[in-house]
Design a protein around this motif. Structure first.
Motif, PDB file in Angstrom:
ATOM      1  N   GLY A 102       0.806  -1.242  -0.154  1.00  0.00           N
ATOM      2  CA  GLY A 102       0.028  -0.023   0.109  1.00  0.00           C
ATOM      3  C   GLY A 102       0.705   1.285  -0.025  1.00  0.00           C
ATOM      4  O   GLY A 102       1.966   1.229  -0.212  1.00  0.00           O
ATOM      5  N   GLU A 103       0.179   2.425   0.227  1.00  0.00           N
ATOM      6  CA  GLU A 103       0.731   3.560  -0.044  1.00  0.00           C
ATOM      7  C   GLU A 103       0.721   4.648   1.375  1.00  0.00           C
ATOM      8  O   GLU A 103       1.049   5.615   1.389  1.00  0.00           O
ATOM      9  N   SER A 104       0.352   3.797   2.405  1.00  0.00           N
ATOM     10  CA  SER A 104       0.391   4.433   3.604  1.00  0.00           C
ATOM     11  C   SER A 104       1.787   4.935   4.298  1.00  0.00           C
ATOM     12  O   SER A 104       2.859   4.119   3.718  1.00  0.00           O
ATOM     13  N   LEU A 105       1.980   5.431   5.142  1.00  0.00           N
ATOM     14  CA  LEU A 105       3.280   5.993   5.616  1.00  0.00           C
ATOM     15  C   LEU A 105       3.914   4.658   6.157  1.00  0.00           C
ATOM     16  O   LEU A 105       5.075   4.211   5.999  1.00  0.00           O
ATOM     17  N   ASP A 106       3.152   3.864   6.870  1.00  0.00           N
ATOM     18  CA  ASP A 106       3.897   2.572   7.263  1.00  0.00           C
ATOM     19  C   ASP A 106       4.173   1.531   6.378  1.00  0.00           C
ATOM     20  O   ASP A 106       5.180   0.713   6.269  1.00  0.00           O
ATOM     21  N   ASP A 107       3.489   1.639   5.286  1.00  0.00           N
ATOM     22  CA  ASP A 107       3.632   0.821   4.031  1.00  0.00           C
ATOM     23  C   ASP A 107       5.118   1.382   3.320  1.00  0.00           C
ATOM     24  O   ASP A 107       5.770   0.453   3.083  1.00  0.00           O
ATOM     25  N   LEU A 108       5.018   2.585   3.212  1.00  0.00           N
ATOM     26  CA  LEU A 108       6.276   3.187   2.582  1.00  0.00           C
ATOM     27  C   LEU A 108       7.773   2.746   3.577  1.00  0.00           C
ATOM     28  O   LEU A 108       8.834   2.436   2.810  1.00  0.00           O
ATOM     29  N   ILE A 109       7.278   2.837   4.474  1.00  0.00           N
ATOM     30  CA  ILE A 109       8.684   2.494   5.518  1.00  0.00           C
ATOM     31  C   ILE A 109       8.894   1.011   5.522  1.00  0.00           C
ATOM     32  O   ILE A 109      10.120   0.670   5.377  1.00  0.00           O
ATOM     33  N   PHE A 110       7.895   0.106   5.298  1.00  0.00           N
ATOM     34  CA  PHE A 110       8.090  -1.382   5.249  1.00  0.00           C
ATOM     35  C   PHE A 110       9.127  -1.616   4.257  1.00  0.00           C
ATOM     36  O   PHE A 110       9.850  -2.286   4.242  1.00  0.00           O
TER      37      PHE A 110
END
Length: 384
Positions: free
Chosen positions: A300-308
């Motif tokens: 996904g494109e959420s902040l947590d996803d980007l960090i992952f």
């Protein structure tokens, strides 16, 4: 499940299935042939395999599909090749259309379930026109967290490391910068064991592919190149990505393709598709050459996803070069990496086939490739 026949578990299994398709292509193109070249020593048996066929009467259109530039992404690419062979070969006009179907541009990476080559090179940052300008350089985003991006010690406790990395990335980068690290990171050309390494010269897979490419297209009026990737873009969507060498705007491309998930890639040093498309335009300015990257999204494109995404790239690279203290940490890193680039969920694999079909249809229809019918639809195309 229908996806079982498209997706493989090992490089060897995928390659064997691809090579077996020669007899299928020969039904429509009697001149079809299998071309193979080694990357590395012959003893290691890492090969790029090409199913090649030329138009029987008039060399009008050339369809090129490349897969596995980022090795682990070759499993998704191989599935798309199988889809193309099963559903598109029977409806393409062999009198005017040739093809080059390329399995595993980066076979070492595919065999070892890594994104990069044996030299840790990201091939999509390795197509450099002037090496003197980039060798030894490091981009700003990389320099900001170099000690995290270049491994210095084994993975200790993975849970603790993930927490620390998540905090560092959140504090050091904006959401827009993290999105760039996920989808279009700049290469760096100094640290050979760091992530996003673009090399210091053409790596062997890039050298061998680019040397063949212009020979493939020179006899055809209209080369159409589809390059298959996974991991970037919105989750569970297929993005069709065009280079800056294509003069059309994103809105124009959406209209002409009748497809919503279209974007123009920013110009990045070493981008293979931009390099190859420009090479054709310079060498053969009268040809109408199209290059499109297929990106099957996984995260996904959420902040947590980007960090992952960036955290997983760091951990996998560190694991490869320095190892990990605990077996369960090694296995978790490998699971995260698979989730990012080759999800094993049947639902994801099924939608790759469904959306891959829509993407291929969009390209072939907009490029007016002569087909007897359109796979997955009730429609037919007029003769061109």
């Amino acid at each position: 499940m229908a996806s079982d026949r498209f997706f493989s578990n090992t490089y060897e299994e995928s390659r064997a299935g691809f090579r077996d398709q020669l007899k299928e292509i020969e039904k429509y193109w009697p001149n079809a042939r299998l071309e193979t070249y080694h990357i590395g020593s012959e003893e290691e048996d890492n090969t790029t395999d090409i199913l090649a066929a030329d138009a029987l009467e008039e060399k009008r259109d050339l369809l090129i599909i490349t897969t596995g530039e980022h090795g682990v992404e070759g499993f998704t690419g191989s599935a798309v090749l199988q889809l193309f062979i099963e559903e598109y070969l029977p409806v393409i006009n062999p009198e005017t259309t040739g093809m080059r179907l390329v399995h595993a541009v980066n076979p070492w990476g595919m065999r070892h379930f890594r994104r990069v080559t044996e030299n840790n090179v990201d091939l999509n940052r390795n197509y450099i026109k002037d090496w003197d300008k980039v060798t030894g350089t490091v981009n700003e985003e990389f320099a900001r967290q170099k000690d995290a991006f270049v491994p210095s010690e084994p993975v200790g406790d993975l849970h603790t490391q993930k927490e620390k990395l998540s905090f560092r990335l959140k504090e050091s980068y904006t959401t827009e910068e993290l999105a760039k690290l996920k989808d279009t990171p700049s290469g760096q050309y100094r640290f050979e064991t760091g992530i996003f390494y673009g090399g210091n010269d053409y790596d062997e897979p890039a050298e061998k592919l680019k040397n063949r490419y212009l020979n493939w297209v020179k006899g055809y009026d209209h080369p159409v190149h589809m390059d298959i990737h996974s991991g970037g873009g919105p989750k569970d969507e297929l993005s069709l990505i065009f280079t800056e060498a294509d003069s059309r705007s994103e809105n124009t491309l959406r209209e002409e393709l009748s497809y919503d998930h279209v974007m123009k890639a920013p110009e990045v040093d070493g981008d293979s598709n931009l390099f190859l498309q420009k090479a054709v335009q310079v060498e053969y300015p009268d040809k109408k050459a199209l290059v499109c990257l297929f990106e099957f999204g996984t995260i996904g494109e959420s902040l947590d996803d980007l960090i992952f995404c960036t955290r997983t790239m760091i951990n996998e690279n560190q694991l490869y070069f320095k190892g990990a203290a605990k077996k369960e940490d090694r296995e978790e890193i490998q699971r995260d990496f698979a989730r990012l680039f080759y999800p094993r969920k049947k639902e994801w694999q099924e939608q790759v086939i469904e959306k891959g079909r829509k993407g291929i249809n969009a390209i072939l229809t907009s490029e007016k490739i002569q087909l007897h019918s359109v796979p997955g639809t009730a429609g037919t195309l007029p003769d061109t």
